[in-house]
Design a protein around this motif. Structure first.
Motif, PDB file in Angstrom:
ATOM      1  N   MET A 185       0.865  -1.195   0.000  1.00  0.00           N
ATOM      2  CA  MET A 185       0.000   0.000   0.000  1.00  0.00           C
ATOM      3  C   MET A 185       0.894   1.234   0.000  1.00  0.00           C
ATOM      4  O   MET A 185       1.896   1.270   0.716  1.00  0.00           O
ATOM      5  CB  MET A 185      -0.820   0.060   1.315  1.00  0.00           C
TER       6      MET A 185
ATOM      7  N   PHE B 232     -14.598  -5.319   3.784  1.00  0.00           N
ATOM      8  CA  PHE B 232     -13.912  -5.895   4.954  1.00  0.00           C
ATOM      9  C   PHE B 232     -14.877  -5.959   6.137  1.00  0.00           C
ATOM     10  O   PHE B 232     -14.965  -6.957   6.839  1.00  0.00           O
ATOM     11  CB  PHE B 232     -12.703  -5.032   5.350  1.00  0.00           C
TER      12      PHE B 232
ATOM     13  N   ARG C  14     -10.372 -11.377  -0.140  1.00  0.00           N
ATOM     14  CA  ARG C  14      -9.279 -12.075  -0.820  1.00  0.00           C
ATOM     15  C   ARG C  14      -9.816 -13.006  -1.913  1.00  0.00           C
ATOM     16  O   ARG C  14      -9.205 -13.156  -2.967  1.00  0.00           O
ATOM     17  CB  ARG C  14      -8.424 -12.859   0.184  1.00  0.00           C
TER      18      ARG C  14
ATOM     19  N   GLU D  84     -10.530 -10.929  -4.859  1.00  0.00           N
ATOM     20  CA  GLU D  84      -9.302 -10.576  -5.582  1.00  0.00           C
ATOM     21  C   GLU D  84      -8.874 -11.722  -6.510  1.00  0.00           C
ATOM     22  O   GLU D  84      -8.489 -11.495  -7.659  1.00  0.00           O
ATOM     23  CB  GLU D  84      -8.164 -10.274  -4.597  1.00  0.00           C
TER      24      GLU D  84
ATOM     25  N   THR E  83      -2.603  -3.397  -8.693  1.00  0.00           N
ATOM     26  CA  THR E  83      -3.201  -4.408  -7.811  1.00  0.00           C
ATOM     27  C   THR E  83      -3.244  -3.916  -6.370  1.00  0.00           C
ATOM     28  O   THR E  83      -2.385  -3.130  -5.950  1.00  0.00           O
ATOM     29  CB  THR E  83      -2.371  -5.704  -7.847  1.00  0.00           C
TER      30      THR E  83
ATOM     31  N   GLY F 282      -2.461  -4.069  -2.471  1.00  0.00           N
ATOM     32  CA  GLY F 282      -1.175  -4.470  -1.879  1.00  0.00           C
ATOM     33  C   GLY F 282      -1.089  -5.907  -1.384  1.00  0.00           C
ATOM     34  O   GLY F 282      -0.008  -6.494  -1.348  1.00  0.00           O
ATOM     35  N   GLY F 283      -2.234  -6.490  -1.007  1.00  0.00           N
ATOM     36  CA  GLY F 283      -2.181  -7.860  -0.474  1.00  0.00           C
ATOM     37  C   GLY F 283      -2.398  -8.931  -1.530  1.00  0.00           C
ATOM     38  O   GLY F 283      -2.138 -10.120  -1.297  1.00  0.00           O
TER      39      GLY F 283
ATOM     40  N   ARG G 150      -8.108   2.657   4.011  1.00  0.00           N
ATOM     41  CA  ARG G 150      -7.435   1.352   3.985  1.00  0.00           C
ATOM     42  C   ARG G 150      -7.690   0.618   5.309  1.00  0.00           C
ATOM     43  O   ARG G 150      -7.053   0.912   6.323  1.00  0.00           O
ATOM     44  CB  ARG G 150      -5.940   1.548   3.742  1.00  0.00           C
ATOM     45  N   PRO G 151      -8.603  -0.367   5.287  1.00  0.00           N
ATOM     46  CA  PRO G 151      -9.054  -0.981   6.542  1.00  0.00           C
ATOM     47  C   PRO G 151      -7.935  -1.609   7.387  1.00  0.00           C
ATOM     48  O   PRO G 151      -8.053  -1.635   8.607  1.00  0.00           O
ATOM     49  CB  PRO G 151     -10.059  -2.053   6.085  1.00  0.00           C
TER      50      PRO G 151
HETATM   51  C1  S3P Z   1      -4.538  -3.987   1.008  1.00  0.00           C
HETATM   52  C2  S3P Z   1      -4.227  -2.975   0.127  1.00  0.00           C
HETATM   53  C3  S3P Z   1      -5.247  -2.090  -0.458  1.00  0.00           C
HETATM   54  C4  S3P Z   1      -6.602  -2.800  -0.524  1.00  0.00           C
HETATM   55  C5  S3P Z   1      -6.976  -3.337   0.822  1.00  0.00           C
HETATM   56  C6  S3P Z   1      -5.939  -4.309   1.390  1.00  0.00           C
HETATM   57  C7  S3P Z   1      -3.428  -4.821   1.571  1.00  0.00           C
HETATM   58  O1  S3P Z   1      -4.852  -1.672  -1.762  1.00  0.00           O
HETATM   59  O2  S3P Z   1      -6.581  -3.838  -1.470  1.00  0.00           O
HETATM   60  O3  S3P Z   1      -7.150  -2.239   1.688  1.00  0.00           O
HETATM   61  O4  S3P Z   1      -3.713  -5.921   2.081  1.00  0.00           O
HETATM   62  O5  S3P Z   1      -2.261  -4.400   1.484  1.00  0.00           O
HETATM   63  P1  S3P Z   1      -3.700  -0.558  -2.050  1.00  0.00           P
HETATM   64  O6  S3P Z   1      -2.390  -1.274  -2.097  1.00  0.00           O
HETATM   65  O7  S3P Z   1      -4.096  -0.005  -3.389  1.00  0.00           O
HETATM   66  O8  S3P Z   1      -3.772   0.435  -0.956  1.00  0.00           O
END
Ligand code: S3P
Length: 175
Positions: free
Chosen positions: A10, A48, A57, A60, A77, A79-80, A118-119
């Motif tokens: 992120m 979330f 997930r 995704e 994409t 970040g996770g 960003r939760p």
């Molecule tokens: C996440 C990153 C977020 C988003 C979610 C979870 C993560 O995307 O998918 O909040 O797990 O790192 P960005 O990387 O665009 O902030």
């Protein structure tokens, strides 16, 4: 078939760079979070909160499958995304992956004022944010580093990505 996939933590600048790249290459831009939000009519935070992280997930993973329908794109994409299931392997099958590497210190600086949407980090103090980034990044790096290209901060430029793509398309050309 030009399919460029930007991955990274992120706050690493995937969306900004991705949009610039899409404009320059004149191909469509997708942001996985935005596409998931549009499909489910909820923000990532609401997803979330309502369904839990594991459901997000799954969304995704489903999104990666759906992208096989598209011929050309720049994809930023979440970040996770690369770090769950066999997503990293699937992203490498989908297109050319670029990891935008950034230090925890830099990420913390960039994320300090971008926590709310960003939760995973929205409730963290600035101090806890640094610890969170250090821990998560060290867990996630093994996935991120499976990207086709790992770009240092200096290499995270439209011109450099274009150069690498051209090199892949014309391997006999001198760089
Ligand atoms: C996440 C990153 C977020 C988003 C979610 C979870 C993560 O995307 O998918 O909040 O797990 O790192 P960005 O990387 O665009 O902030």
């Amino acid at each position: 078939m030009r399919r460029v996939i930007l991955i990274g933590f992120m706050g690493s600048g995937k969306t900004t760079l991705g949009k610039e790249l899409a404009t320059r290459m004149n191909i469509p831009f997708f942001d996985s979070d935005e596409e998931i939000e549009r499909a489910h009519l909820k923000t990532v935070g609401e997803i979330f909160g309502t369904y839990g992280e594991s459901r997000f997930r799954e969304m995704e993973t489903g999104f990666i499958d759906a992208m096989h329908e598209e011929d050309e794109f720049i994809l930023s994409t979440g970040g996770g995304m690369p770090c769950f299931d066999k997503n990293m392997e699937d992203l490498n099958k989908l297109g050319t992956t670029f990891y935008l590497e950034r230090s925890p210190k830099e990420l913390a600086h960039r994320l300090r004022h971008a926590k709310t949407q960003r939760p995973l980090i929205s409730g963290l103090s600035d101090e806890d944010l640094v610890t969170f980034i250090e821990d998560k990044l060290s867990e996630r790096e093994e996935y991120y580093k499976r990207a086709n290209f790992v770009l240092t901060r200096e290499e995270q430029k439209v011109t450099e990505i274009e150069r690498l793509i051209n090199l892949l398309e014309n391997p006999d050309q001198k760089s």
